[in-house]
Design a protein around this motif. Structure first.
Motif, PDB file in Angstrom:
ATOM      1  N   MET A 173      35.430  33.252  33.619  1.00  0.00           N
ATOM      2  CA  MET A 173      36.790  33.277  34.147  1.00  0.00           C
ATOM      3  C   MET A 173      36.801  32.970  35.643  1.00  0.00           C
ATOM      4  O   MET A 173      37.639  32.202  36.120  1.00  0.00           O
ATOM      5  CB  MET A 173      37.428  34.646  33.884  1.00  0.00           C
ATOM      6  CG  MET A 173      38.859  34.727  34.338  1.00  0.00           C
ATOM      7  SD  MET A 173      39.961  33.625  33.455  1.00  0.00           S
ATOM      8  CE  MET A 173      40.102  34.488  31.931  1.00  0.00           C
ATOM      9  N   ILE A 174      35.861  33.525  36.374  1.00  0.00           N
ATOM     10  CA  ILE A 174      35.781  33.256  37.817  1.00  0.00           C
ATOM     11  C   ILE A 174      35.413  31.799  38.069  1.00  0.00           C
ATOM     12  O   ILE A 174      35.932  31.167  38.985  1.00  0.00           O
ATOM     13  CB  ILE A 174      34.800  34.230  38.489  1.00  0.00           C
ATOM     14  CG1 ILE A 174      35.388  35.643  38.438  1.00  0.00           C
ATOM     15  CG2 ILE A 174      34.519  33.828  39.929  1.00  0.00           C
ATOM     16  CD1 ILE A 174      34.468  36.726  38.928  1.00  0.00           C
ATOM     17  N   VAL A 218      45.944  31.798  42.493  1.00  0.00           N
ATOM     18  CA  VAL A 218      44.574  31.649  42.005  1.00  0.00           C
ATOM     19  C   VAL A 218      43.614  32.468  42.873  1.00  0.00           C
ATOM     20  O   VAL A 218      42.706  33.126  42.352  1.00  0.00           O
ATOM     21  CB  VAL A 218      44.162  30.156  41.967  1.00  0.00           C
ATOM     22  CG1 VAL A 218      42.682  30.005  41.699  1.00  0.00           C
ATOM     23  CG2 VAL A 218      44.961  29.427  40.914  1.00  0.00           C
ATOM     24  N   ILE A 219      43.821  32.476  44.182  1.00  0.00           N
ATOM     25  CA  ILE A 219      42.972  33.274  45.069  1.00  0.00           C
ATOM     26  C   ILE A 219      43.121  34.761  44.752  1.00  0.00           C
ATOM     27  O   ILE A 219      42.129  35.498  44.671  1.00  0.00           O
ATOM     28  CB  ILE A 219      43.302  32.984  46.543  1.00  0.00           C
ATOM     29  CG1 ILE A 219      42.873  31.566  46.910  1.00  0.00           C
ATOM     30  CG2 ILE A 219      42.629  33.989  47.470  1.00  0.00           C
ATOM     31  CD1 ILE A 219      43.332  31.108  48.272  1.00  0.00           C
ATOM     32  N   VAL A 220      44.347  35.206  44.541  1.00  0.00           N
ATOM     33  CA  VAL A 220      44.583  36.611  44.195  1.00  0.00           C
ATOM     34  C   VAL A 220      43.945  36.940  42.846  1.00  0.00           C
ATOM     35  O   VAL A 220      43.368  38.024  42.682  1.00  0.00           O
ATOM     36  CB  VAL A 220      46.092  36.915  44.196  1.00  0.00           C
ATOM     37  CG1 VAL A 220      46.391  38.266  43.577  1.00  0.00           C
ATOM     38  CG2 VAL A 220      46.635  36.855  45.612  1.00  0.00           C
ATOM     39  N   PHE A 231      39.757  39.728  39.720  1.00  0.00           N
ATOM     40  CA  PHE A 231      38.660  39.788  38.762  1.00  0.00           C
ATOM     41  C   PHE A 231      37.369  40.265  39.412  1.00  0.00           C
ATOM     42  O   PHE A 231      36.564  40.942  38.778  1.00  0.00           O
ATOM     43  CB  PHE A 231      38.444  38.433  38.088  1.00  0.00           C
ATOM     44  CG  PHE A 231      39.414  38.167  36.980  1.00  0.00           C
ATOM     45  CD1 PHE A 231      39.420  38.942  35.838  1.00  0.00           C
ATOM     46  CD2 PHE A 231      40.337  37.149  37.080  1.00  0.00           C
ATOM     47  CE1 PHE A 231      40.315  38.713  34.818  1.00  0.00           C
ATOM     48  CE2 PHE A 231      41.243  36.908  36.078  1.00  0.00           C
ATOM     49  CZ  PHE A 231      41.237  37.687  34.935  1.00  0.00           C
ATOM     50  N   LEU A 232      37.156  39.935  40.682  1.00  0.00           N
ATOM     51  CA  LEU A 232      35.963  40.421  41.358  1.00  0.00           C
ATOM     52  C   LEU A 232      36.037  41.919  41.610  1.00  0.00           C
ATOM     53  O   LEU A 232      35.039  42.622  41.498  1.00  0.00           O
ATOM     54  CB  LEU A 232      35.755  39.667  42.672  1.00  0.00           C
ATOM     55  CG  LEU A 232      35.285  38.222  42.549  1.00  0.00           C
ATOM     56  CD1 LEU A 232      35.240  37.569  43.922  1.00  0.00           C
ATOM     57  CD2 LEU A 232      33.919  38.161  41.889  1.00  0.00           C
ATOM     58  N   MET A 233      37.204  42.418  41.979  1.00  0.00           N
ATOM     59  CA  MET A 233      37.346  43.846  42.277  1.00  0.00           C
ATOM     60  C   MET A 233      37.468  44.701  41.021  1.00  0.00           C
ATOM     61  O   MET A 233      37.033  45.851  41.009  1.00  0.00           O
ATOM     62  CB  MET A 233      38.578  44.084  43.162  1.00  0.00           C
ATOM     63  CG  MET A 233      38.489  43.457  44.503  1.00  0.00           C
ATOM     64  SD  MET A 233      37.119  44.160  45.406  1.00  0.00           S
ATOM     65  CE  MET A 233      37.052  43.069  46.787  1.00  0.00           C
ATOM     66  N   LYS A 234      38.047  44.169  39.970  1.00  0.00           N
ATOM     67  CA  LYS A 234      38.263  44.939  38.747  1.00  0.00           C
ATOM     68  C   LYS A 234      36.953  45.288  38.071  1.00  0.00           C
ATOM     69  O   LYS A 234      36.777  46.391  37.578  1.00  0.00           O
ATOM     70  CB  LYS A 234      39.142  44.138  37.781  1.00  0.00           C
ATOM     71  CG  LYS A 234      39.377  44.832  36.468  1.00  0.00           C
ATOM     72  CD  LYS A 234      40.165  43.965  35.523  1.00  0.00           C
ATOM     73  CE  LYS A 234      40.237  44.616  34.160  1.00  0.00           C
ATOM     74  NZ  LYS A 234      40.731  43.722  33.149  1.00  0.00           N
ATOM     75  N   ASN A 235      36.042  44.360  38.052  1.00  0.00           N
ATOM     76  CA  ASN A 235      34.801  44.558  37.311  1.00  0.00           C
ATOM     77  C   ASN A 235      33.630  44.965  38.199  1.00  0.00           C
ATOM     78  O   ASN A 235      32.495  44.808  37.799  1.00  0.00           O
ATOM     79  CB  ASN A 235      34.451  43.273  36.559  1.00  0.00           C
ATOM     80  CG  ASN A 235      35.482  42.963  35.510  1.00  0.00           C
ATOM     81  OD1 ASN A 235      35.948  43.858  34.836  1.00  0.00           O
ATOM     82  ND2 ASN A 235      35.842  41.701  35.389  1.00  0.00           N
TER      83      ASN A 235
END
Length: 104
Positions: free
Chosen positions: A5-6, A76-78, A83-87
Motif C-alpha cells: 500500500m505504501i 496522498v501524503i496524509v 499508514f506509516l503511523m498506524k502500523n
C-alpha cells in the motif's frame, strides 16, 4: 500488505508531484497554515486571539480551495503518513512487570 500500500501510494505521489507541483505546494502550505491555526484556536483564551486564528484558518482554507488539484497530492501524503503511523510497532516491554512491593 502495508508495504504494498505504501509503495502504490508512493508511485501515485511521484506521478502527482510531477504533474501538479505548484498546486500541491500551495495546497500543502494552506493545509499546514490551517492545521496550525486550528490547533492555536483551540487553546486561545482571549477573543482577539480567537479572531486572529479564525482568520488564519480561513486563509488556509481559501488557499486549499484555490488549488483543488493540489488536494490530491496532500491527500496522498496524509495517507502515507497515516499508514506509516498506524502500523508502527509498539514496544510494550516493561522492565518492572514483576516488581511487586515487599510485604510481610
Amino acid at each position: 500488505m502495508r508495504g504494498l500500500m505504501i509503495a502504490i501510494l508512493g508511485v501515485i505521489l511521484i506521478a502527482l508531484i510531477l504533474t501538479l507541483l505548484w498546486p500541491a505546494i500551495m495546497a500543502a502550505i494552506g493545509a499546514v497554515l490551517g492545521f496550525w491555526a486550528f490547533n492555536r484556536l483551540r487553546i486561545a483564551k482571549s477573543a482577539v486571539d480567537k479572531v486572529l486564528y479564525s482568520i488564519l484558518l480561513g486563509i488556509g482554507a481559501l488557499i486549499i480551495l484555490a488549488n483543488l488539484k493540489g488536494i490530491l497530492v496532500v491527500a496522498v501524503i496524509v495517507a502515507i503518513i497515516y499508514f506509516l503511523m498506524k502500523n508502527r510497532r509498539k514496544n510494550n516491554h516493561h522492565k518492572n512487570t514483576f516488581d511487586y512491593p515487599y510485604t510481610k
